[in-house]
Motif scaffolding. Structure first.
Motif, PDB file in Angstrom:
ATOM      1  N   PRO A   1       0.813  -1.216   0.000  1.00  0.00           N
ATOM      2  CA  PRO A   1       0.000   0.000   0.000  1.00  0.00           C
ATOM      3  C   PRO A   1       0.842   1.259   0.000  1.00  0.00           C
ATOM      4  O   PRO A   1       1.974   1.276   0.500  1.00  0.00           O
ATOM      5  CB  PRO A   1      -0.836  -0.133   1.276  1.00  0.00           C
ATOM      6  CG  PRO A   1      -0.865  -1.603   1.536  1.00  0.00           C
ATOM      7  CD  PRO A   1       0.449  -2.130   1.074  1.00  0.00           C
ATOM      8  N   ALA A   2       0.265   2.325  -0.528  1.00  0.00           N
ATOM      9  CA  ALA A   2       1.011   3.577  -0.693  1.00  0.00           C
ATOM     10  C   ALA A   2       1.508   4.134   0.626  1.00  0.00           C
ATOM     11  O   ALA A   2       2.548   4.770   0.684  1.00  0.00           O
ATOM     12  CB  ALA A   2       0.137   4.612  -1.407  1.00  0.00           C
ATOM     13  N   TRP A   3       0.758   3.854   1.716  1.00  0.00           N
ATOM     14  CA  TRP A   3       1.169   4.450   2.994  1.00  0.00           C
ATOM     15  C   TRP A   3       2.455   3.816   3.527  1.00  0.00           C
ATOM     16  O   TRP A   3       3.094   4.353   4.411  1.00  0.00           O
ATOM     17  CB  TRP A   3       0.058   4.311   4.022  1.00  0.00           C
ATOM     18  CG  TRP A   3      -0.400   2.916   4.265  1.00  0.00           C
ATOM     19  CD1 TRP A   3      -1.384   2.269   3.605  1.00  0.00           C
ATOM     20  CD2 TRP A   3       0.106   1.990   5.235  1.00  0.00           C
ATOM     21  NE1 TRP A   3      -1.526   1.007   4.083  1.00  0.00           N
ATOM     22  CE2 TRP A   3      -0.637   0.806   5.096  1.00  0.00           C
ATOM     23  CE3 TRP A   3       1.104   2.048   6.205  1.00  0.00           C
ATOM     24  CZ2 TRP A   3      -0.403  -0.316   5.877  1.00  0.00           C
ATOM     25  CZ3 TRP A   3       1.329   0.941   6.999  1.00  0.00           C
ATOM     26  CH2 TRP A   3       0.597  -0.228   6.842  1.00  0.00           C
ATOM     27  N   LYS A   4       2.830   2.636   2.962  1.00  0.00           N
ATOM     28  CA  LYS A   4       4.081   2.021   3.372  1.00  0.00           C
ATOM     29  C   LYS A   4       5.257   2.541   2.547  1.00  0.00           C
ATOM     30  O   LYS A   4       6.399   2.242   2.843  1.00  0.00           O
ATOM     31  CB  LYS A   4       4.009   0.499   3.219  1.00  0.00           C
ATOM     32  CG  LYS A   4       3.051  -0.156   4.222  1.00  0.00           C
ATOM     33  CD  LYS A   4       3.126  -1.658   4.120  1.00  0.00           C
ATOM     34  CE  LYS A   4       2.213  -2.326   5.146  1.00  0.00           C
ATOM     35  NZ  LYS A   4       2.281  -3.799   5.077  1.00  0.00           N
TER      36      LYS A   4
ATOM     37  N   PHE B   1      -6.955  10.486   8.151  1.00  0.00           N
ATOM     38  CA  PHE B   1      -7.046   9.801   6.866  1.00  0.00           C
ATOM     39  C   PHE B   1      -6.001   8.696   6.767  1.00  0.00           C
ATOM     40  O   PHE B   1      -6.290   7.587   6.300  1.00  0.00           O
ATOM     41  CB  PHE B   1      -6.865  10.813   5.735  1.00  0.00           C
ATOM     42  CG  PHE B   1      -6.985  10.209   4.375  1.00  0.00           C
ATOM     43  CD1 PHE B   1      -8.226   9.889   3.842  1.00  0.00           C
ATOM     44  CD2 PHE B   1      -5.848   9.946   3.608  1.00  0.00           C
ATOM     45  CE1 PHE B   1      -8.350   9.327   2.580  1.00  0.00           C
ATOM     46  CE2 PHE B   1      -5.966   9.379   2.353  1.00  0.00           C
ATOM     47  CZ  PHE B   1      -7.213   9.079   1.838  1.00  0.00           C
ATOM     48  N   ASN B   2      -4.770   8.987   7.221  1.00  0.00           N
ATOM     49  CA  ASN B   2      -3.718   7.981   7.187  1.00  0.00           C
ATOM     50  C   ASN B   2      -4.057   6.792   8.061  1.00  0.00           C
ATOM     51  O   ASN B   2      -3.795   5.641   7.712  1.00  0.00           O
ATOM     52  CB  ASN B   2      -2.393   8.589   7.638  1.00  0.00           C
ATOM     53  CG  ASN B   2      -1.822   9.554   6.614  1.00  0.00           C
ATOM     54  OD1 ASN B   2      -2.228   9.555   5.461  1.00  0.00           O
ATOM     55  ND2 ASN B   2      -0.885  10.392   7.060  1.00  0.00           N
TER      56      ASN B   2
ATOM     57  N   GLU C   1      -4.456   3.042   6.724  1.00  0.00           N
ATOM     58  CA  GLU C   1      -3.687   1.927   7.278  1.00  0.00           C
ATOM     59  C   GLU C   1      -4.614   0.821   7.761  1.00  0.00           C
ATOM     60  O   GLU C   1      -4.341  -0.368   7.549  1.00  0.00           O
ATOM     61  CB  GLU C   1      -2.806   2.410   8.433  1.00  0.00           C
ATOM     62  CG  GLU C   1      -1.659   3.295   8.005  1.00  0.00           C
ATOM     63  CD  GLU C   1      -0.770   3.668   9.176  1.00  0.00           C
ATOM     64  OE1 GLU C   1      -0.864   2.977  10.221  1.00  0.00           O
ATOM     65  OE2 GLU C   1      -0.011   4.624   9.062  1.00  0.00           O
ATOM     66  N   TRP C   2      -5.696   1.215   8.401  1.00  0.00           N
ATOM     67  CA  TRP C   2      -6.634   0.205   8.899  1.00  0.00           C
ATOM     68  C   TRP C   2      -7.272  -0.547   7.745  1.00  0.00           C
ATOM     69  O   TRP C   2      -7.448  -1.766   7.803  1.00  0.00           O
ATOM     70  CB  TRP C   2      -7.711   0.886   9.736  1.00  0.00           C
ATOM     71  CG  TRP C   2      -8.729  -0.081  10.282  1.00  0.00           C
ATOM     72  CD1 TRP C   2      -8.647  -0.791  11.436  1.00  0.00           C
ATOM     73  CD2 TRP C   2      -9.973  -0.435   9.663  1.00  0.00           C
ATOM     74  NE1 TRP C   2      -9.765  -1.578  11.596  1.00  0.00           N
ATOM     75  CE2 TRP C   2     -10.602  -1.389  10.523  1.00  0.00           C
ATOM     76  CE3 TRP C   2     -10.628  -0.070   8.502  1.00  0.00           C
ATOM     77  CZ2 TRP C   2     -11.837  -1.954  10.230  1.00  0.00           C
ATOM     78  CZ3 TRP C   2     -11.854  -0.643   8.201  1.00  0.00           C
ATOM     79  CH2 TRP C   2     -12.445  -1.566   9.066  1.00  0.00           C
ATOM     80  N   PHE C   3      -7.614   0.162   6.665  1.00  0.00           N
ATOM     81  CA  PHE C   3      -8.258  -0.492   5.533  1.00  0.00           C
ATOM     82  C   PHE C   3      -7.337  -1.533   4.901  1.00  0.00           C
ATOM     83  O   PHE C   3      -7.796  -2.615   4.490  1.00  0.00           O
ATOM     84  CB  PHE C   3      -8.664   0.562   4.494  1.00  0.00           C
ATOM     85  CG  PHE C   3      -9.321  -0.012   3.278  1.00  0.00           C
ATOM     86  CD1 PHE C   3     -10.678  -0.326   3.298  1.00  0.00           C
ATOM     87  CD2 PHE C   3      -8.600  -0.256   2.114  1.00  0.00           C
ATOM     88  CE1 PHE C   3     -11.300  -0.874   2.188  1.00  0.00           C
ATOM     89  CE2 PHE C   3      -9.218  -0.801   0.996  1.00  0.00           C
ATOM     90  CZ  PHE C   3     -10.569  -1.115   1.032  1.00  0.00           C
TER      91      PHE C   3
ATOM     92  N   TRP D   1      -7.589  -8.613   5.230  1.00  0.00           N
ATOM     93  CA  TRP D   1      -7.785  -9.162   3.889  1.00  0.00           C
ATOM     94  C   TRP D   1      -7.016 -10.447   3.622  1.00  0.00           C
ATOM     95  O   TRP D   1      -7.332 -11.161   2.666  1.00  0.00           O
ATOM     96  CB  TRP D   1      -7.379  -8.113   2.848  1.00  0.00           C
ATOM     97  CG  TRP D   1      -8.103  -6.816   3.022  1.00  0.00           C
ATOM     98  CD1 TRP D   1      -7.557  -5.619   3.368  1.00  0.00           C
ATOM     99  CD2 TRP D   1      -9.500  -6.590   2.883  1.00  0.00           C
ATOM    100  NE1 TRP D   1      -8.525  -4.647   3.453  1.00  0.00           N
ATOM    101  CE2 TRP D   1      -9.738  -5.216   3.157  1.00  0.00           C
ATOM    102  CE3 TRP D   1     -10.578  -7.399   2.553  1.00  0.00           C
ATOM    103  CZ2 TRP D   1     -10.992  -4.649   3.116  1.00  0.00           C
ATOM    104  CZ3 TRP D   1     -11.845  -6.834   2.509  1.00  0.00           C
ATOM    105  CH2 TRP D   1     -12.035  -5.476   2.782  1.00  0.00           C
ATOM    106  N   LEU D   2      -5.996 -10.739   4.399  1.00  0.00           N
ATOM    107  CA  LEU D   2      -5.153 -11.901   4.142  1.00  0.00           C
ATOM    108  C   LEU D   2      -5.224 -12.891   5.296  1.00  0.00           C
ATOM    109  O   LEU D   2      -5.483 -12.504   6.445  1.00  0.00           O
ATOM    110  CB  LEU D   2      -3.704 -11.464   3.924  1.00  0.00           C
ATOM    111  CG  LEU D   2      -3.440 -10.539   2.734  1.00  0.00           C
ATOM    112  CD1 LEU D   2      -1.983 -10.132   2.699  1.00  0.00           C
ATOM    113  CD2 LEU D   2      -3.842 -11.215   1.428  1.00  0.00           C
TER     114      LEU D   2
END
Length: 438
Positions: free
Chosen positions: A19-22, A42-43, A47-49, A55-56
């Protein structure tokens, strides 16, 4: 496959599964620096999403789905391309309907029906667009006072206004032609992509080696084109023919897009291709039956509809729940513990199954009417015959009223002598036409 690996390698750094936040901080929502309150919230939500545990399965992270060891994985960033592809589908559809479907329709005798345009009346138009298309008698009396029109004039205005919005057979033929062509190519492409795969014949193979299952080039294009097509249907929903199951169709399109997007991101691609193929199988027959119905080839239409009904029941009510949902509900827990994404995916499949049951009920009603010889139209469509009868009676009423307004006594007497005093209310002879689907 080599082309896909080369294409993936060129965009590996810009289309990372991570993800982009990483990779880099996100800008704040309200401007300023990332340390702002809005940006921080928002961040946190972002991150939570994308939290791995949602999801995994356990002990898996997004890093496990990075391209490595010769394996190529689907990435969420790939889905952005479906938006311009959906717009491209709309352009292709416009050209197809104008230059191919319309000439074909004309060649089989389908013409555009011209409806009488109603007179501009802001009071009635506001009521029609914001409240009801078919007002009650009490509301008609109130509208009559507000608009200074008689009750009969109000009723005629609403009949003409409904007729003005009703789609013609030419529009339905063009829409069905476009969907038939896409579903046919999608079905053929799906068979070509799956006929030599082990999981096409044994659904247990869907989870063999999961999640380290490399994405094939055929799977990539099958997914992208299907999602782009359903996206184009959502974009054009305001202009397409609206039926009684309009809300159910919207739910179906959204559920399909959510399912495909989720299965793409978490590498459920194998089961996703099977779900798409099961849906495309019966859709081809449905759209072809519609085409022959609009062309008034009743015997071919009825034959195709019966075949469609059988295929629909087999694929949507037998194969879909007892093979595919069974595959996603039973087999995964043999490989890893259940997690949120597992339940989410199965709930979305059950939603589709509920829609299948609803449509199967409508199909069975149509078959019942077909067997007893009283089938007049698609159970999902509005009652066109009643509206056509209204148009016929409206036209004769208009002619009668014009005679009373502009004709002399002799002209009126001649009219009565030919048809009787109520001749102007006689319905047209060609109101009822046998229909199977709309």
């Amino acid at each position: 496959m080599k082309r896909l690996v080369y294409w993936q390698s060129n965009f590996k750094h810009t289309h990372s599964r991570k993800p982009a936040w990483k990779q880099q901080p996100l800008p704040a929502l309200s401007g300023g620096t990332d340390s702002g309150k809005g940006g921080g919230m928002f961040n946190t939500l972002y991150e939570w999403f994308w939290w791995d545990r949602i999801w995994l399965p356990r002990n898996l992270t997004w890093a496990d789905l990075e391209d490595k060891d010769g394996r190529v994985y689907a990435k969420a960033s790939h889905l952005y391309v479906t938006v311009p592809y959906a717009l491209a589908f709309l352009l292709i559809r416009y050209m197809f309907e104008r230059w191919i479907a319309t000439p074909v329709a004309v060649s089989v005798g389908i013409k555009q029906k011209v409806h009488l345009k109603v007179e501009d009346n802001p009071i009635l138009e506001v009521y029609y667009t914001t409240r009801y298309r078919n007002p009650a008698q009490a509301d008609i009396a109130g509208l009559s006072k507000k608009s200074s029109l008689s009750v009969r004039q109000i009723e005629r205005w609403f009949r003409r206004r409904r007729s003005q919005d009703r789609p013609g057979v030419l529009k339905k033929f063009r829409e069905a032609s476009w969907r038939f062509v896409f579903y046919m190519f999608a079905f053929i492409g799906g068979i070509a992509a799956l006929y030599d795969k082990e999981w096409f014949y044994d659904t247990r193979e869907v989870w063999t080696g999961f999640p380290k299952q490399s994405m094939l080039e055929s799977q990539y294009w099958y997914y992208i084109l299907e999602m782009s097509f359903y996206g184009s249907l959502l974009f054009s929903v305001a202009f397409d023919v609206k039926r009684k199951d309009f809300k159910e169709q919207i739910i179906h399109h959204l559920a399909t897009l959510v399912l495909l997007s989720f299965s793409w991101c978490v590498n459920y691609i194998r089961i996703g291709t099977l779900v798409m193929l099961v849906h495309d199988t019966s859709d081809v027959l449905l759209e072809s039956a519609k085409l022959f119905n609009y062309a008034k080839s009743e015997k071919i239409c009825q034959t195709l509809f019966i075949i469609f009904a059988i295929v629909f029941m087999v694929t949507r009510l037998i194969i879909f729940p007892f093979w595919l949902i069974h595959c996603t509900w039973v087999y995964p827990v043999h490989h890893y513990p259940a997690f949120f994404g597992y339940y989410f995916f199965n709930v979305m499949l059950v939603i589709l199954l509920c829609l299948h049951i609803f449509w199967a009920y409508l199909i069975l009603r149509m078959i019942k009417k077909f067997l007893i010889g009283s089938l007049k139209g698609d159970e999902r469509s509005d009652n066109e015959e009643e509206e056509e009868e209204e148009d016929g009676s409206t036209a004769t009423e208009d002619e009668s009223e014009e005679q009373h307004k502009t004709g002399n006594g002799l002209a009126v007497d001649e009219k009565e002598d030919k048809n009787g005093c109520f001749g102007c209310l006689s319905p047209p002879e060609n109101i009822c036409r046998s229909k199977t689907v709309c």
